[in-house]
Design a protein around this motif. Structure first.
Motif, mmCIF file in Angstrom:
data_model
loop_
_atom_site.group_PDB
_atom_site.id
_atom_site.type_symbol
_atom_site.label_atom_id
_atom_site.label_comp_id
_atom_site.label_asym_id
_atom_site.label_seq_id
_atom_site.Cartn_x
_atom_site.Cartn_y
_atom_site.Cartn_z
ATOM 1 N N GLY A 36 10.628 9.859 2.346
ATOM 2 C CA GLY A 36 9.541 9.839 1.381
ATOM 3 C C GLY A 36 9.767 8.781 0.324
ATOM 4 N N ASN A 37 8.689 8.123 -0.042
ATOM 5 C CA ASN A 37 8.746 7.051 -1.029
ATOM 6 C C ASN A 37 8.010 7.378 -2.313
ATOM 7 N N GLY A 38 7.238 8.459 -2.329
ATOM 8 C CA GLY A 38 6.326 8.714 -3.429
ATOM 9 C C GLY A 38 6.974 9.180 -4.714
ATOM 10 N N LEU A 39 8.072 9.913 -4.618
ATOM 11 C CA LEU A 39 8.721 10.442 -5.818
ATOM 12 C C LEU A 39 9.442 9.311 -6.550
ATOM 13 N N TYR A 40 9.214 9.219 -7.855
ATOM 14 C CA TYR A 40 9.886 8.174 -8.628
ATOM 15 C C TYR A 40 11.379 8.460 -8.679
ATOM 16 N N ALA A 41 12.160 7.482 -8.223
ATOM 17 C CA ALA A 41 13.617 7.595 -8.160
ATOM 18 C C ALA A 41 14.190 6.193 -7.975
ATOM 19 N N LEU A 42 15.503 6.086 -7.954
ATOM 20 C CA LEU A 42 16.151 4.790 -7.741
ATOM 21 C C LEU A 42 15.945 4.275 -6.322
ATOM 22 N N GLU A 95 0.828 -1.201 0.000
ATOM 23 C CA GLU A 95 0.000 0.000 0.000
ATOM 24 C C GLU A 95 0.868 1.260 0.000
ATOM 25 N N ASN A 96 1.906 1.283 0.818
ATOM 26 C CA ASN A 96 2.813 2.436 0.898
ATOM 27 C C ASN A 96 4.114 2.087 0.178
ATOM 28 N N ARG A 97 3.983 1.837 -1.123
ATOM 29 C CA ARG A 97 5.139 1.343 -1.869
ATOM 30 C C ARG A 97 6.141 2.448 -2.186
ATOM 31 N N VAL A 98 7.345 2.011 -2.484
ATOM 32 C CA VAL A 98 8.417 2.912 -2.892
ATOM 33 C C VAL A 98 8.230 3.209 -4.376
#
Length: 191
Positions: free
Chosen positions: A129-135, A89-92
């Motif tokens: 934070g995990n929401g921003l698309y990054a490595l 649910e709270n994915r990276v």
């Protein structure tokens, strides 16, 4: 209702102006640093080890896996984490997987017009934070021993009175992406 002739003419003018802008652009090597994975296990260590700086100029950056012999295990760990992560649910927010480019040792190609160091912290996984698309490397790499090399390039105009447009930076980033074929990240899709 759209006026298709006007839209097409405006698009042509934008492309023509962008082509003219590119004639005055320079891409200059700015800075580089090799990081050991232990250098980005937490933000305090990263802040101590990091020698890279933000720039008032737009930057294009690359992140490369130095230890080529680690690539196979690195990708296996990523693929396992990516499968598990998708169901959470709270994915990276992981960068797009391009492992079909698996001849490349480049992990990522990106650009920054503002806070490069902040963006790098997301890629390394030391920023909250995990929401921003990054490595988000340190969030999934299982503490394996490896090194990465971060290189930055300033995008400047020979005409000192002209700021480089974001569109121009994105086009250049995309061309570098096409050349290096990184293992992760999304191509801008502009052209």
């Amino acid at each position: 209702m759209i006026h298709s002739k006007t839209v097409i003419k405006n698009a042509q003018n934008l492309l023509f102006q962008t082509a003219k802008d590119l004639e005055t652009i320079e891409i200059k090597s700015f800075q580089e640093q090799v990081f050991h994975a232990n250098d980005f296990r937490d933000v305090a260590v990263f802040n101590e080890k990091n020698n890279l700086k933000n720039s008032i100029e737009s930057l294009i950056y690359t992140i490369k896996l130095v230890d080529v012999s680690k690539k196979e295990i690195f990708l296996k760990i990523f693929n396992r984490f990516n499968l598990e992560n998708k169901g959470k649910e709270n994915r990276v927010g992981l960068s797009q997987d391009n492992t079909d480019n698996n001849l490349s040792n480049y992990l990522y190609v990106g650009s920054s017009t503002t806070d490069f160091i902040g963006r790098l912290k997301y890629h390394l996984g030391v920023r909250k934070g995990n929401g921003l698309y990054a490595l988000h490397l340190s969030k999934w790499d299982q503490n394996i021993d490896y090194q990465i090399k971060v290189c930055t390039y300033q995008v400047t105009s020979k005409n000192k009175d002209t700021a480089v447009k974001n569109l121009t930076v994105e086009i250049l980033e995309q061309q570098i992406w096409d050349e290096l074929k990184p293992l992760f990240g999304k191509k801008s899709g502009l052209l």
